[in-house]
Design a protein around this motif. Structure first.
Motif, PDB file in Angstrom:
ATOM      1  N   ALA A   1      -7.764 -47.716  24.247  1.00 44.62           N
ATOM      2  CA  ALA A   1      -7.133 -46.964  23.165  1.00 44.62           C
ATOM      3  C   ALA A   1      -6.892 -47.902  21.974  1.00 44.62           C
ATOM      4  O   ALA A   1      -7.233 -49.087  22.029  1.00 44.62           O
ATOM      5  N   ASN A   2      -6.255 -47.406  20.920  1.00 45.14           N
ATOM      6  CA  ASN A   2      -5.890 -48.259  19.777  1.00 45.14           C
ATOM      7  C   ASN A   2      -4.807 -49.240  20.213  1.00 45.14           C
ATOM      8  O   ASN A   2      -3.785 -48.828  20.742  1.00 45.14           O
ATOM      9  N   LEU A   3      -5.046 -50.523  19.965  1.00 46.00           N
ATOM     10  CA  LEU A   3      -4.104 -51.560  20.401  1.00 46.00           C
ATOM     11  C   LEU A   3      -3.161 -51.957  19.269  1.00 46.00           C
ATOM     12  O   LEU A   3      -3.476 -51.788  18.092  1.00 46.00           O
TER      13      LEU A   3
ATOM     14  N   GLU B   1      -3.595 -56.770  30.734  1.00 41.55           N
ATOM     15  CA  GLU B   1      -3.393 -56.634  32.175  1.00 41.55           C
ATOM     16  C   GLU B   1      -4.440 -55.680  32.763  1.00 41.55           C
ATOM     17  O   GLU B   1      -5.041 -55.959  33.809  1.00 41.55           O
ATOM     18  N   ALA B   2      -4.703 -54.571  32.069  1.00 43.31           N
ATOM     19  CA  ALA B   2      -5.682 -53.598  32.570  1.00 43.31           C
ATOM     20  C   ALA B   2      -7.083 -54.201  32.642  1.00 43.31           C
ATOM     21  O   ALA B   2      -7.828 -53.950  33.592  1.00 43.31           O
ATOM     22  N   ILE B   3      -7.437 -55.023  31.662  1.00 44.53           N
ATOM     23  CA  ILE B   3      -8.779 -55.629  31.662  1.00 44.53           C
ATOM     24  C   ILE B   3      -8.913 -56.594  32.843  1.00 44.53           C
ATOM     25  O   ILE B   3      -9.938 -56.624  33.535  1.00 44.53           O
TER      26      ILE B   3
ATOM     27  N   ASN C   1     -10.955 -45.071  31.163  1.00 43.64           N
ATOM     28  CA  ASN C   1     -10.030 -45.059  30.019  1.00 43.64           C
ATOM     29  C   ASN C   1      -8.816 -45.933  30.285  1.00 43.64           C
ATOM     30  O   ASN C   1      -8.227 -45.859  31.368  1.00 43.64           O
ATOM     31  N   VAL C   2      -8.427 -46.694  29.271  1.00 43.66           N
ATOM     32  CA  VAL C   2      -7.208 -47.506  29.365  1.00 43.66           C
ATOM     33  C   VAL C   2      -6.369 -47.223  28.114  1.00 43.66           C
ATOM     34  O   VAL C   2      -6.754 -47.614  27.009  1.00 43.66           O
TER      35      VAL C   2
ATOM     36  N   ASP D   1      -6.932 -39.521  28.820  1.00 36.54           N
ATOM     37  CA  ASP D   1      -6.535 -39.200  30.190  1.00 36.54           C
ATOM     38  C   ASP D   1      -6.679 -40.511  30.980  1.00 36.54           C
ATOM     39  O   ASP D   1      -7.782 -41.054  31.071  1.00 36.54           O
ATOM     40  N   ILE D   2      -5.582 -41.028  31.502  1.00 39.78           N
ATOM     41  CA  ILE D   2      -5.655 -42.356  32.156  1.00 39.78           C
ATOM     42  C   ILE D   2      -5.581 -42.245  33.682  1.00 39.78           C
ATOM     43  O   ILE D   2      -5.296 -43.216  34.363  1.00 39.78           O
TER      44      ILE D   2
END
Ligand SMILES: NC(=O)c1ccc[n+]([C@@H]2O[C@H](COP(=O)([O-])OP(=O)(O)OC[C@H]3O[C@@H](n4cnc5c(N)ncnc54)[C@H](OP(=O)(O)O)[C@@H]3O)[C@@H](O)[C@H]2O)c1
Length: 330
Positions: free
Chosen positions: A167-169, A222-224, A238-239, A280-281
């Motif tokens: 998403a937009n960071l 963290e997600a990466i 999706n993150v 949608d995550i």
């Protein structure tokens, strides 16, 4: 102990906004062989440099973040560069990783890959139901080709490349240069300056009605790393935060945090970009066991505090007038 800890890891773009947080997250997991190639040494749009990078460092895992990144104004000015550089970097870094038997590659994608009118919330299965919003299409489509290449390489060669879509960071360390910044640093900067100068108006792009899904940069990092550790699937993931906020609501939050009490003046002659965005995550929750931790209000507060602290250390001038340089506050 993470299996990544004893691997040689290359993080392209690892000195950038997101990259620094990823390198930090890897270090926290005990990874001590992490290499960050800089553009000045390895221009990843050049295949000879890409080959030299693999030759010099022989990574076992690659996290590919290097990209030309910017807000819609910047993409609108330089669409050809956004398409060409991002496409070439992605294709070449992945191709050479595959040829050299790299164990795993994480290719970081973007919400900009989604079709302009994709149903909200965006589900990974709807990625191909239309063309992206025109202003960010050159960037979004270049990033989208990472998914196509990862899936083709997996099918033909069994290469393990995975594609998280961010998403937009926003967050500390973001790009505050007005020529290329995204909406949050642009509004933070303008509101801080207006509050300091006791100005009564801040100009903002578009109608304010567009919406976005904003993810705090540490949560994204963290997600990466979780994707590198835990996910070996062909499908993109999706993150995001899963929360949708209009730019008007965002501007009001930033005004409140920065202490700007004047009027936000909307310039509808400027583009809104994609009308709505929310990811949608559920796949990330299921496959990565990822949950975003930072509420937007908290993340914005930390961003503003960081911006104030860094700009305070950069003050100079003639004693009468304060001069603050916001050019790449990092
Ligand atoms: N920021 C966001 O809101 C956002 C949202 C979704 C997805 N993403 C993705 O997240 C990743 C990181 O974004 P970011 O915001 O952290 O960007 P960033 O701060 O601009 O960092 C990008 C990095 O890419 C490197 N790079 C650019 N061109 C290169 C080249 N030709 N050769 C080698 N390296 C090059 C730069 O390295 P040097 O420092 O050495 O110049 C820079 O540090 C990107 O893949 C982006 O598409 C970002």
């Amino acid at each position: 102990m993470s299996w990544l800890a004893d691997r040689r890891i290359a993080v392209t773009g690892g000195a950038g906004f997101l990259g620094r947080h990823i390198v930090e997250a890897l270090r926290r997991r005990g990874c001590c062989d992490v290499f960050v190639p800089r553009r000045a040494d390895y221009d990843l749009t050049d295949m000879d440099d890409v080959r030299r990078l693999y030759e010099d460092h022989r990574p076992q895992v690659v996290i590919h973040l290097a990209a030309k990144v910017g807000g819609i104004g910047h993409i609108k000015e330089r669409p050809a560069e956004f398409l060409y550089e991002n496409l070439m970097m992605g294709m070449q870094v992945m191709e050479e990783a595959r040829r050299r038997g790299v164990e795993k590659l994480v290719a970081v994608g973007s919400v900009c890959a989604y079709p302009k009118e994709a149903p909200v919330p965006f589900r990974e299965d709807d990625l191909w139901c239309g063309y992206p919003e025109e202003t960010n299409a050159p960037y979004g489509l270049a990033k989208k080709m990472l998914i196509v290449k990862a899936q083709a390489d997996r099918q033909q060669y069994g290469f393990n490349a995975v594609c998280p879509l961010l998403a937009n960071l926003y967050g500390p360390g973001d790009n505050f240069d007005p020529a290329s910044s995204h909406v949050i640093p642009a509004l933070v900067r303008r509101c801080l300056e207006a509050a300091r100068e006791r100005s009564s108006v801040v100009d903002a792009w578009g109608s304010g009605n567009a919406s976005r899904d904003f993810l705090y940069v540490e949560d994204a990092a963290e997600a990466i790393v979780l994707a590198a550790e835990r996910y070996d699937g062909a499908e993109p993931v999706n993150v995001g935060s899963g929360r949708e906020v209009t730019i008007r609501e965002l501007a009001a939050m930033i005004a409140g945090i920065t202490g700007f009490t004047g009027e936000i003046r909307w310039d509808a002659s400027r583009p809104d970009g994609q009308p709505r965005r929310r990811l949608d995550i559920s796949r990330a929750e299921r496959e990565l066991r990822f949950r975003p931790r930072t509420a937007l209000e908290d993340g914005l507060r930390r961003t503003v505090e960081w911006c104030r602290a860094v700009s305070a250390t950069r003050r100079g001038g003639d004693g009468e007038r304060e001069v603050i340089s916001y050019e790449r506050l990092r």
